[in-house]
Write an enzyme that holds these catalytic residues in place. Structure first.
Site, PDB file in Angstrom:
ATOM      1  CE1 TYR A 136      -3.562   2.667   1.350  1.00 40.11           C
ATOM      2  CE2 TYR A 136      -1.816   3.252   2.900  1.00 40.11           C
ATOM      3  CZ  TYR A 136      -3.035   3.527   2.299  1.00 40.11           C
ATOM      4  OH  TYR A 136      -3.726   4.665   2.644  1.00 40.11           O
ATOM      5  CE  LYS A 158      -3.346   5.305  -0.808  1.00 41.81           C
ATOM      6  NZ  LYS A 158      -4.478   5.911  -1.544  1.00 41.81           N
TER       7      LYS A 158
END
Length: 260
Positions: A150, A154
């Site tokens: 993740y 990002k």
């Protein structure tokens, strides 16, 4: 001559942050397109927002080019997209050791590739309207806080934001990112049920000694999408109550240290 409606598209709109962003942008746009893959959750989101003519729910898989093409066609009949908020996202494995190749691909697809695909699907309107893009990144994309797949996605999203800003600035398109820290959502409330002290435990890492709310994030998005931010593009704005500025407890510890 009929004036076309100005549309703001919010992906991941069925979640707490997505709904808050939608509600805030409804103050400055004619129509908010709530985009999410979960049809039932979308219906609940529209009901929570009060329904009415300000919102339209569009079930869409933002990782699918075909689904996004269908979204673009539907919105074409309703008006012109002037604001795109890429908010859809999710985090899975907490550690790199627990991250499987499948998790890595899934997190990359939803948290990074989907934003690129959605932008390209709505690119024509954004060019025509000299619109803006606001990508919901995370402090995880700025430093190491766990959830590696993740976080890497990002970080990529922050760079994608800069790429759009630089390459599409000549069309009048602005692109910025918002990087929330911990936000008081239902997911965190569930953690609080298991550990009533969770918010107190987390607050000590934040300079303001509080946790951001969904409204804090929505206010930042609203600002970046407004004329007040007309000269701002290519930036990542942390909405993190001071987390990325530094930790006061650590600073105090080091200041007392005899190591030079």
């Amino acid at each position: 001559m009929t004036t076309q409606k100005h549309i703001a598209v919010v992906t991941g709109a069925a979640g707490d942050i997505g709904r808050a962003i939608a509600a805030r942008l409804a103050e400055s746009h004619d129509l908010i397109a709530l985009v999410d893959i979960d049809v039932h959750a979308l219906e609940n989101a529209v009901a929570t927002l009060g329904g009415g003519s300000s919102y339209v729910a569009v079930a869409t898989d933002v990782t699918s080019t075909d689904s996004l093409a269908a979204l673009a066609l539907q919105l074409e009949k309703l008006g012109k997209v002037v604001t795109l908020v890429n908010n859809a996202g999710a985090a899975r494995a907490v550690s790199l050791h627990d991250t499987t190749p499948e998790i890595w691909r899934m997190d990359s697809s939803l948290n990074l590739e989907a934003a690129f695909l959605t932008f390209r699907a709505l690119e024509r309107d954004l060019k025509d309207m000299q619109g803006c893009v606001v990508n919901i990144a995370s402090v995880n994309g700025m430093a190491v806080f766990g959830h590696p797949a993740y976080s890497a996605a990002k970080a990529g999203l922050i760079h994608l934001t800069k790429l759009i800003a630089v390459e599409y600035g000549k069309f009048g398109i602005r692109a910025n990112a918002v990087a929330p820290g911990t936000v008081r959502t239902q997911a965190w409330e569930a953690r609080a049920e298991a550990n009533p002290n969770v918010f107190e435990d987390v607050k000590r890492w934040y300079a303001l000694r509080r946790i951001a709310t969904t409204h804090d994030v929505a206010n930042a998005v609203h600002f970046l999408a407004s004329e007040q931010a007309a000269a701002i593009t290519g930036v990542c704005l942390p909405v993190d109550c001071g987390l990325t500025a530094g930790q006061a407890e650590l600073a105090h510890t080091f200041s007392q240290s005899k190591h030079y």
